[in-house]
Design a protein around this motif. Structure first.
Motif, PDB file in Angstrom:
ATOM      1  N   ARG A 183       0.819  -1.219   0.000  1.00 47.40           N
ATOM      2  CA  ARG A 183       0.000   0.000   0.000  1.00 47.40           C
ATOM      3  C   ARG A 183       0.851   1.267   0.000  1.00 47.40           C
ATOM      4  O   ARG A 183       0.486   2.271  -0.612  1.00 47.40           O
ATOM      5  CB  ARG A 183      -0.914  -0.029   1.236  1.00 47.40           C
ATOM      6  CG  ARG A 183      -1.755   1.193   1.483  1.00 47.40           C
ATOM      7  CD  ARG A 183      -2.825   1.425   0.465  1.00 47.40           C
ATOM      8  NE  ARG A 183      -3.674   0.287   0.267  1.00 47.40           N
ATOM      9  CZ  ARG A 183      -4.984   0.333   0.173  1.00 47.40           C
ATOM     10  NH1 ARG A 183      -5.615   1.468   0.278  1.00 47.40           N
ATOM     11  NH2 ARG A 183      -5.658  -0.754  -0.064  1.00 47.40           N
TER      12      ARG A 183
ATOM     13  N   CYS B 215      -0.897  -4.099   3.571  1.00 46.82           N
ATOM     14  CA  CYS B 215      -1.604  -2.869   3.910  1.00 46.82           C
ATOM     15  C   CYS B 215      -1.938  -2.931   5.393  1.00 46.82           C
ATOM     16  O   CYS B 215      -1.714  -3.947   6.046  1.00 46.82           O
ATOM     17  CB  CYS B 215      -2.854  -2.681   3.060  1.00 46.82           C
ATOM     18  SG  CYS B 215      -4.153  -3.881   3.342  1.00 46.82           S
TER      19      CYS B 215
ATOM     20  N   ASP C  81      -0.873  -2.391  -3.685  1.00 49.66           N
ATOM     21  CA  ASP C  81      -1.564  -3.618  -3.297  1.00 49.66           C
ATOM     22  C   ASP C  81      -2.838  -3.841  -4.117  1.00 49.66           C
ATOM     23  O   ASP C  81      -3.216  -4.966  -4.400  1.00 49.66           O
ATOM     24  CB  ASP C  81      -1.881  -3.638  -1.802  1.00 49.66           C
ATOM     25  CG  ASP C  81      -2.782  -2.497  -1.359  1.00 49.66           C
ATOM     26  OD1 ASP C  81      -2.605  -1.353  -1.846  1.00 49.66           O
ATOM     27  OD2 ASP C  81      -3.652  -2.734  -0.493  1.00 49.66           O
TER      28      ASP C  81
ATOM     29  N   SER D  83       0.516  -9.203  -0.592  1.00 49.94           N
ATOM     30  CA  SER D  83      -0.143  -7.910  -0.454  1.00 49.94           C
ATOM     31  C   SER D  83       0.092  -7.382   0.951  1.00 49.94           C
ATOM     32  O   SER D  83      -0.021  -8.129   1.926  1.00 49.94           O
ATOM     33  CB  SER D  83      -1.646  -8.086  -0.701  1.00 49.94           C
ATOM     34  OG  SER D  83      -2.335  -6.893  -0.442  1.00 49.94           O
TER      35      SER D  83
ATOM     36  N   GLY E 142      -5.733  -5.688  -0.948  1.00 52.73           N
ATOM     37  CA  GLY E 142      -5.209  -6.090  -2.255  1.00 52.73           C
ATOM     38  C   GLY E 142      -5.316  -7.579  -2.491  1.00 52.73           C
ATOM     39  O   GLY E 142      -5.591  -8.028  -3.602  1.00 52.73           O
TER      40      GLY E 142
ATOM     41  N   GLY F 208      -0.586   2.553  -3.130  1.00 47.82           N
ATOM     42  CA  GLY F 208      -1.755   1.789  -3.560  1.00 47.82           C
ATOM     43  C   GLY F 208      -1.415   0.591  -4.424  1.00 47.82           C
ATOM     44  O   GLY F 208      -2.283   0.018  -5.078  1.00 47.82           O
TER      45      GLY F 208
END
Length: 124
Positions: free
Chosen positions: A12, A58, A39, A56, A64, A37
């Protein structure tokens, strides 16, 4: 020699440098999605690159990863907070792993090593 394991990283905040080091030390190929962003682009890049694994990262540990699973049908394990949880996810057949922020060389290395072991078992 076996096929090189391809791992896509979507963070992220655009991070992932330590994970890349671990993936490459284990003999894998890391594809890092740049920018904020990233992800949310994980599934698309995995699909384009025919990747073996997607990681992924975040705050929630899943956005994601869930998007990749919903769009492409990849088996997902999300809300992971440790290297061991990621290894368990791989053993359970997940192709996409969703973590909280965990830019760790150990994670990159161990995911590739474990995936290699699982592939070897499948081919026997």
């Amino acid at each position: 020699m076996s096929k090189q394991i391809v791992v896509v990283i979507g963070d992220r905040l655009g991070k992932g440098k330590n994970i890349i080091v671990g993936i490459e030390k284990a003999g894998g190929k890391a594809i890092h999605i740049p920018g904020m962003g990233a992800d949310m682009k994980l599934g698309d890049v995995m699909h384009e690159e025919n990747a073996d694994i997607g990681l992924s990262f975040c705050g929630s540990g899943g956005a994601g990863a869930l998007m990749a699973a919903n769009k492409y049908g990849y088996k997902v394990k999300h809300n992971l907070r440790s290297v061991e949880a990621g290894i368990t996810g791989l053993k359970e057949g997940a192709k996409v792993l969703g973590f909280g922020f965990l830019d760790s060389e150990e994670l990159g290395f161990r995911v590739v090593e474990e995936y290699r072991k699982l592939q070897k078992k499948e081919s026997e």
